[in-house]
Design an enzyme around this catalytic site. Structure first.
Site, mmCIF file in Angstrom:
data_model
loop_
_atom_site.group_PDB
_atom_site.id
_atom_site.type_symbol
_atom_site.label_atom_id
_atom_site.label_comp_id
_atom_site.label_asym_id
_atom_site.label_seq_id
_atom_site.Cartn_x
_atom_site.Cartn_y
_atom_site.Cartn_z
ATOM 1 N N ASN A 8 0.871 -1.172 0.000
ATOM 2 C CA ASN A 8 0.000 0.000 0.000
ATOM 3 C C ASN A 8 0.912 1.227 0.000
ATOM 4 O O ASN A 8 1.457 1.593 1.037
ATOM 5 C CB ASN A 8 -0.885 -0.040 1.258
ATOM 6 C CG ASN A 8 -1.739 1.195 1.421
ATOM 7 O OD1 ASN A 8 -1.809 2.034 0.524
ATOM 8 N ND2 ASN A 8 -2.396 1.314 2.565
ATOM 9 N N LYS A 10 0.207 4.249 -0.397
ATOM 10 C CA LYS A 10 -0.430 5.452 0.162
ATOM 11 C C LYS A 10 -0.156 6.667 -0.742
ATOM 12 O O LYS A 10 -0.054 6.507 -1.951
ATOM 13 C CB LYS A 10 0.002 5.669 1.615
ATOM 14 C CG LYS A 10 -0.263 4.406 2.465
ATOM 15 C CD LYS A 10 -0.167 4.625 3.943
ATOM 16 C CE LYS A 10 -0.430 3.299 4.664
ATOM 17 N NZ LYS A 10 -0.412 3.439 6.110
ATOM 18 N N HIS A 96 -9.764 1.234 4.478
ATOM 19 C CA HIS A 96 -8.511 1.412 5.227
ATOM 20 C C HIS A 96 -8.777 2.358 6.402
ATOM 21 O O HIS A 96 -9.580 3.288 6.291
ATOM 22 C CB HIS A 96 -7.429 1.977 4.301
ATOM 23 C CG HIS A 96 -6.074 1.960 4.953
ATOM 24 N ND1 HIS A 96 -5.691 2.928 5.848
ATOM 25 C CD2 HIS A 96 -5.053 1.081 4.878
ATOM 26 C CE1 HIS A 96 -4.464 2.628 6.290
ATOM 27 N NE2 HIS A 96 -4.061 1.517 5.718
ATOM 28 N N GLU A 98 -7.226 4.773 7.462
ATOM 29 C CA GLU A 98 -7.025 6.200 7.151
ATOM 30 C C GLU A 98 -8.241 6.777 6.429
ATOM 31 O O GLU A 98 -8.544 7.959 6.559
ATOM 32 C CB GLU A 98 -5.729 6.364 6.335
ATOM 33 C CG GLU A 98 -4.516 6.168 7.257
ATOM 34 C CD GLU A 98 -3.293 5.561 6.614
ATOM 35 O OE1 GLU A 98 -3.173 5.580 5.383
ATOM 36 O OE2 GLU A 98 -2.439 5.048 7.370
ATOM 37 N N GLU A 166 -5.821 -4.837 10.480
ATOM 38 C CA GLU A 166 -4.784 -3.848 10.780
ATOM 39 C C GLU A 166 -5.158 -3.108 12.059
ATOM 40 O O GLU A 166 -5.970 -2.172 12.013
ATOM 41 C CB GLU A 166 -4.662 -2.835 9.636
ATOM 42 C CG GLU A 166 -4.306 -3.457 8.311
ATOM 43 C CD GLU A 166 -3.722 -2.442 7.341
ATOM 44 O OE1 GLU A 166 -2.597 -2.652 6.898
ATOM 45 O OE2 GLU A 166 -4.387 -1.428 7.065
ATOM 46 N N GLY A 172 2.069 2.347 10.893
ATOM 47 C CA GLY A 172 3.038 3.429 10.764
ATOM 48 C C GLY A 172 3.671 3.861 12.073
ATOM 49 O O GLY A 172 4.299 4.910 12.152
ATOM 50 N N SER A 210 2.991 -2.037 10.462
ATOM 51 C CA SER A 210 4.433 -2.074 10.732
ATOM 52 C C SER A 210 5.077 -3.429 10.438
ATOM 53 O O SER A 210 5.995 -3.854 11.136
ATOM 54 C CB SER A 210 4.724 -1.637 12.176
ATOM 55 O OG SER A 210 4.265 -0.311 12.384
#
Ligand code: PGA
Length: 248
Positions: A8, A10, A96, A98, A166, A172, A210
């Site tokens: 991904n 991003k 996701h 985000e 996730e 991250g 991560s």
């Protein structure tokens, strides 16, 4: 089942960087073709880079990071699943954290996007995962259960849908869930999928948050981990391929 190694990217990189990264990834796969006996690869660049990344693909599949729940029309800024298919994508990441967090995407919207993506022949990677506060409150299974039941559309099956677990606090941040935490959550997701779907036992469940070369072998060793959704480490071909190389 082969592990799905999903990158991904991003909102990173210009055209030159996207093309260089793709070439680098494909070069490393070509140099180590044994990887293809244990792994399938998909890369998910930003929308604007899809076409040229596609031109530099060989063994990897192409994915997008989101799509519209609408087929076409006056929806400024949105991208229809049919357009993704047309540009050569076969996967799309949906829900996701985000997007859930910064664009307030709720399960019903993710469900509608996934249904239309599936109708257009795309494989969805539907993301679920709890916030740190939710885990601290002991609510992680409730949260994931609700996200799963709300986001998976009618007609989802092991061929057209992948789940990515996730934990939001691990994305991250450098923090990863422990193997025991991953094992417990992936077993829980597997059970929910089997309850709901005829082929739920075959649906891939990825872990994300991560993942890097140094922790990948341990994560891939956990039951019901069928691959990884990789953010930061997918931006370096060495790390992305290093993660794949740790699949046994
Ligand atoms: P990360 O991101 O690997 O950088 O933690 C994973 C993701 O958000 O898909």
């Amino acid at each position: 089942m082969k592990k799905l190694i999903a990158g991904n990217w991003k909102m990173n990189g210009d055209k030159a960087a996207a093309v260089a990264l793709m070439k680098d990834v494909e070069g490393k796969i070509a140099a180590n073709p044994g990887l293809l006996t244990t792994c399938d690869f998909v890369v998910c660049p930003p929308f604007v880079h899809l076409a040229w990344v596609k031109d530099n693909l060989n063994k990897s599949a192409l994915g997008a990071q989101d799509c519209s729940e609408k087929a076409s029309g006056a929806f400024t800024g949105d991208t229809a699943p049919s357009m993704l298919k047309d540009v050569g994508a076969t996967y799309v990441i949906l829900g996701h954290s985000e997007r859930r967090q910064y664009h307030k995407e709720a399960d019903a919207l993710i469900n509608a996007k996934a249904a239309l993506a599936n109708q257009n022949g795309l494989i969805t990677i539907i993301c679920v995962g709890e916030l740190e506060a939710e885990r601290e409150a002991g609510k992680e299974f409730d949260v994931v259960s609700q996200q799963l039941s709300g986001s998976l559309p009618e007609g989802a099956n092991a061929q057209n849908t992948v789940i990515a677990y996730e934990p939001v606090w691990a994305i991250g941040t450098g923090k990863t869930a422990t193997p025991d935490d991953i094992k417990a959550m992936h077993a829980f997701i597997r059970q929910k999928l089997e309850q709901r779907l005829a082929d739920g036992k075959n649906m891939r469940i990825l872990y994300g948050g991560s993942v890097k070369p140094s922790n990948a072998a341990e994560i891939f060793g956990v039951d019901n981990v069928d691959g990884a959704l990789i953010g930061g480490a997918s931006l370096k071909a060495d790390d992305f391929i290093g993660i794949a190389a740790s699949v046994k």
